[in-house]
Enzyme design. Structure first.
Site, PDB file in Angstrom:
ATOM      1  N   GLY A 180      -1.379 -16.445  41.688  1.00 12.56           N
ATOM      2  CA  GLY A 180      -2.028 -16.982  40.490  1.00 12.56           C
ATOM      3  C   GLY A 180      -3.165 -17.945  40.750  1.00 12.56           C
ATOM      4  N   GLY A 182      -6.006 -17.395  42.601  1.00 12.04           N
ATOM      5  CA  GLY A 182      -7.308 -16.790  42.931  1.00 12.04           C
ATOM      6  C   GLY A 182      -8.346 -16.937  41.842  1.00 12.04           C
ATOM      7  N   CYS A 185      -8.193 -14.039  39.420  1.00  9.28           N
ATOM      8  CA  CYS A 185      -6.813 -13.658  39.143  1.00  9.28           C
ATOM      9  C   CYS A 185      -6.429 -14.155  37.753  1.00  9.28           C
ATOM     10  CB  CYS A 185      -5.968 -14.337  40.213  1.00  9.28           C
ATOM     11  SG  CYS A 185      -4.247 -14.405  39.804  1.00  9.28           S
TER      12      CYS A 185
HETATM   13  P1  5GP Z   1     -10.082 -16.711  45.806  1.00  9.87           P
HETATM   14  O1  5GP Z   1     -10.463 -17.091  47.208  1.00  9.87           O
HETATM   15  O2  5GP Z   1     -11.107 -15.836  45.170  1.00  9.87           O
HETATM   16  O3  5GP Z   1      -9.715 -17.886  44.955  1.00  9.87           O
HETATM   17  O4  5GP Z   1      -8.730 -15.855  45.929  1.00  9.87           O
HETATM   18  C1  5GP Z   1      -8.693 -14.658  46.639  1.00  9.87           C
HETATM   19  C2  5GP Z   1      -7.318 -14.046  46.518  1.00  9.87           C
HETATM   20  O5  5GP Z   1      -6.995 -13.750  45.157  1.00  9.87           O
HETATM   21  C3  5GP Z   1      -7.182 -12.704  47.197  1.00  9.87           C
HETATM   22  O6  5GP Z   1      -7.105 -12.786  48.589  1.00  9.87           O
HETATM   23  C4  5GP Z   1      -5.933 -12.136  46.533  1.00  9.87           C
HETATM   24  O7  5GP Z   1      -4.745 -12.616  47.123  1.00  9.87           O
HETATM   25  C5  5GP Z   1      -6.033 -12.702  45.127  1.00  9.87           C
HETATM   26  N1  5GP Z   1      -6.495 -11.672  44.186  1.00  9.87           N
HETATM   27  C6  5GP Z   1      -7.545 -10.832  44.336  1.00  9.87           C
HETATM   28  N2  5GP Z   1      -7.704 -10.037  43.256  1.00  9.87           N
HETATM   29  C7  5GP Z   1      -6.709 -10.365  42.413  1.00  9.87           C
HETATM   30  C8  5GP Z   1      -6.309  -9.872  41.124  1.00  9.87           C
HETATM   31  O8  5GP Z   1      -6.928  -9.001  40.521  1.00  9.87           O
HETATM   32  N3  5GP Z   1      -5.207 -10.441  40.592  1.00  9.87           N
HETATM   33  C9  5GP Z   1      -4.491 -11.412  41.223  1.00  9.87           C
HETATM   34  N4  5GP Z   1      -3.393 -11.879  40.635  1.00  9.87           N
HETATM   35  N5  5GP Z   1      -4.865 -11.920  42.425  1.00  9.87           N
HETATM   36  C10 5GP Z   1      -5.943 -11.395  43.005  1.00  9.87           C
END
Ligand code: 5GP
Length: 347
Positions: A180, A182, A185
């Site tokens: 949750g 990301g 996300c």
């Molecule tokens: P960020 O660095 O962009 O904050 O987080 C990246 C991470 O978000 C990814 O490695 C993956 O674990 C998670 N993530 C990527 N796409 C999605 C999505 O569509 N839904 C959710 N719940 N998590 C995602």
């Protein structure tokens, strides 16, 4: 029903307290770490920052660039085995620093076997699902460990100590933490499920390190300072998605909008991702990710320099000569204001 009353924290709830230090310059700080992994007994040495294995981030250009800095590049899950084979053949520097990704769909294990058989020097594999809490996932990790006794197996995602231990016991060398948090996300909004990332890292690192395992902090870093906080909280690796979006290495189309150039970035559970890869959104699912246009930022080199410079600076402020010693040198203070945003908060 139960309520857990203790406060759980995110990166934005804390700052790191500076400490008197004998370090004279950032150049005295080493960000390299060397790990020996729990089950595979493999060793890896480098700067433990990873690209996310998202479509728009885990591209061949990104993995190529990222691994030249001796950091880990994770391929996204949609390459053909021969594409990975050719890439590794043409980019020998990437071999020891790149990581194959698979999920738990039909055929994924077979795909992993095929690629790893053809690329015997590729030692890292990430088994990645949105919800690492199912018994089926634990069994899948056990099967993977049987298939690949000498490979570094990374698995996730979970956010609690007991499930970190369960995945390590099932055969994972490294457990990926984050639900949750990301940038694209929407799980917290759609499902109401999640765990503040800083607390998740602290609790899961403690559980993993007690067993000789390691963790990856995945999701929620929006600035180099957050990467430093993730390491300070005890994470062994930090994985980045959104901070790497919008660069040339994402290989996406650059579009011109009224307020500047933009690139598409989307979550792997977003409607955009589902339509791209499966043609539709399955009827029993609601998307748990979104698609956004982010400002185009050119080459990722400058961003890499900012991230490494930021983490080095944190080490200098806290007196940590090595990244490994950062958690010992870290005292978090809870704050109710992070930044002075009078002139905007973009820089
Ligand atoms: P960020 O660095 O962009 O904050 O987080 C990246 C991470 O978000 C990814 O490695 C993956 O674990 C998670 N993530 C990527 N796409 C999605 C999505 O569509 N839904 C959710 N719940 N998590 C995602």
């Amino acid at each position: 029903m139960k309520i857990e009353d203790s406060v759980k924290l995110d990166f934005c709830d804390v700052l790191i307290r500076p400490k008197r230090s004998v370090l004279a310059s950032r150049s005295e700080v080493s960000l390299e770490r060397e790990f020996t992994f729990l089950w595979s007994k493999q060793k890896w040495k480098g700067i433990p920052i990873m690209t996310s294995n998202m479509d728009t981030i885990g591209t061949l250009s990104m993995v190529s660039k990222w691994t030249t800095f001796w950091m880990i590049g994770c391929f996204h899950k949609f390459f053909q085995p021969n594409e990975i084979l050719e890439f590794l053949h043409e980019h020998p520097h990437a071999v020891s620093n790149s990581c194959l990704s698979i999920g738990m769909r039909d055929g994924d294990m077979q795909y992993g076997r095929e690629v790893l058989q053809q690329c015997p020097d590729l030692k890292m594999i990430l088994i990645d699902v949105a919800n690492g809490y199912s018994e089926k996932f634990t069994d899948y990790i056990k099967e993977a460990r049987q298939s690949w006794p000498n490979h570094i197996i990374m698995a996730g995602n979970v956010v609690t100590a007991e499930m970190t231990e369960a995945l390590l016991l099932a055969g994972a060398d490294v457990v990926k933490i984050g639900i949750g948090s990301g940038s694209v996300c929407t799980t917290r909004k759609v499902a109401g499920v999640g765990y503040p990332q800083l607390s998740a890292i602290m609790e899961c690192a403690d559980a993993a390190h007690g067993m000789g395992g390691h963790i990856i902090a995945d999701g929620g870093c929006v600035s180099p300072g957050d990467v430093a906080k993730a390491f300070g909280a005890g994470s062994d690796f930090v994985m980045l998605g959104g901070m790497l979006a919008g660069h040339d290495e994402c290989e996406g189309e650059v579009i011109e909008e009224r307020d500047g150039k933009k690139m598409l970035f989307y979550g792997m559970s977003s409607e955009t991702a589902m339509r791209t890869h499966y043609g539709h959104v399955a009827s029993h699912r609601a998307p748990e990710g979104k698609a956004v246009y982010v400002p185009y930022k050119g080459s990722v080199d400058k961003t890499i320099q900012e991230i490494l410079g930021g983490v080095r600076s944190c080490c200098t402020y806290t007196g940590a000569r090595t990244l490994k010693s950062l958690p010992k040198c870290t005292t978090f203070i809870r704050v109710n204001r992070q930044l002075n945003t009078i002139f905007g908060d973009s820089q």
